[in-house]
Design a protein around this motif. Structure first.
Motif, short mmCIF file in Angstrom:
data_model
loop_
_atom_site.label_atom_id
_atom_site.label_comp_id
_atom_site.label_asym_id
_atom_site.label_seq_id
_atom_site.Cartn_x
_atom_site.Cartn_y
_atom_site.Cartn_z
N ALA A 71 0.84 -1.20 0.00
CA ALA A 71 0.00 0.00 0.00
C ALA A 71 0.87 1.25 0.00
O ALA A 71 1.99 1.25 0.52
N THR A 72 0.33 2.30 -0.59
CA THR A 72 0.96 3.62 -0.54
C THR A 72 0.05 4.53 0.27
O THR A 72 -1.11 4.74 -0.10
N LEU A 73 0.56 5.04 1.36
CA LEU A 73 -0.22 5.88 2.26
C LEU A 73 -0.01 7.34 1.88
O LEU A 73 1.12 7.85 1.92
N ASP A 74 -1.09 8.00 1.51
CA ASP A 74 -1.03 9.41 1.11
C ASP A 74 -1.23 10.26 2.36
O ASP A 74 -2.36 10.38 2.87
N MET A 75 -0.17 10.87 2.85
CA MET A 75 -0.26 11.63 4.09
C MET A 75 -0.97 12.97 3.90
O MET A 75 -1.50 13.54 4.86
#
Length: 276
Positions: free
Chosen positions: A249-253
């Motif tokens: 997963a890529t977590l978009d902060m």
């Protein structure tokens, strides 16, 4: 500074073999994750990823220190792939008993911190305190991509813990677990889903929870996987299959910042009237 996009991998596996087999499988999954998803910021494994002991005697016989074989090998792998690594928990030597401890290893292969499970599971037919002593501090750590909070399994049932970690600045919550279906009680799969999603939603914080998958305790307890990544809106954005699996997963902060601004529960809190 918090990185805008944080790339993570959750390695779901069953801890059923010898310590040697578990190390080999862990190394294999680190290799697979790093090759499949270049530029990973962190890889995390489940609770008792090194070895799942079924008694005090077994736990003591298989316990290690931070300088033991397991963490030494995990430091080597973190350095090899240049990735932050939480290699699940292991039985850390602690006097007559052990601690259920997770290490955070940075990209250079150094132990950046450790967290010992605070809430031992003396519930639902299990007495973890027979073999372990609880930790006495929260797992909040600074990394090169942001500040993280770390929990282990039963900790999920105590909402004060993730709330306290986020109040201490945690940008992402990670949880390593060996969460079983439950026997003879009704299945607890719904508990897992609700606890992980509510942790994310109530704290408006990305939450990554990795669970074992397989049989433990002589087959009477069966961790069911369902490892997942949940966004600050409470939506499951990535989840594992019902087998050995790796969740990417890529977590978009920036998304997290926007959600916190819209929902505003952090601004509307009334700590002056709460009793904790």
């Amino acid at each position: 500074m918090v990185k805008r996009f944080v790339k993570v991998a959750l390695c779901q596996r069953g801890v059923t073999g010898s310590k040697e087999q578990n190390i080999a499988e862990t190394v294999s999954m680190i290799e697979e994750a790093a090759e499949h998803c270049p530029g990973l910021d962190l890889i995390i494994f489940p609770e008792y990823n090194y070895y799942e002991s079924l008694s005090l005697e077994e736990a003591r016989a298989n316990s290690e220190t931070m300088d033991g074989r397991y963490i030494t090998e995990m430091k080597k792998q973190a350095r090899r792939f240049g990735v932050n690594l939480i290699p699940g928990s292991f039985a850390e030597t602690c006097g007559e008993k052990v601690k259920n401890t997770c290490a955070l290893i940075d990209r250079s292969g150094e132990v950046a911190g450790s967290y010992s499970k605070v809430h031992l599971m003396d519930a639902i037919g299990i007495r973890e305190s027979d073999a372990a002593v609880p930790g006495d501090k929260l797992g909040v750590f600074d990394t090169d991509f942001g500040r993280i909070g770390l929990m282990v399994c039963f900790d999920l049932r105590f909402p004060e813990q993730p709330r306290s970690m986020v109040l201490q600045g945690a940008d992402i919550i990670f949880c390593a677990a060996s969460f079983p279906t439950g026997s003879p009680l009704p299945p607890r799969t719904d508990h897992w889903d609700l606890l992980v999603q509510s942790t994310a939603l109530l704290n408006l914080t990305w939450t990554c929870a990795v669970n074992q998958f397989g049989s433990i305790c002589g087959g009477t307890e069966n961790p069911f996987g369902r490892s997942m990544v949940v966004d600050p809106w409470g939506i499951v954005t990535a989840s594992a299959l019902g087998r050995r699996d790796i969740v990417y997963a890529t977590l978009d902060m920036q998304h997290q910042k926007e959600v916190r601004g819209r929902v505003a529960t952090w601004n509307c809190r009334r700590p002056d009237i709460y009793t904790l």
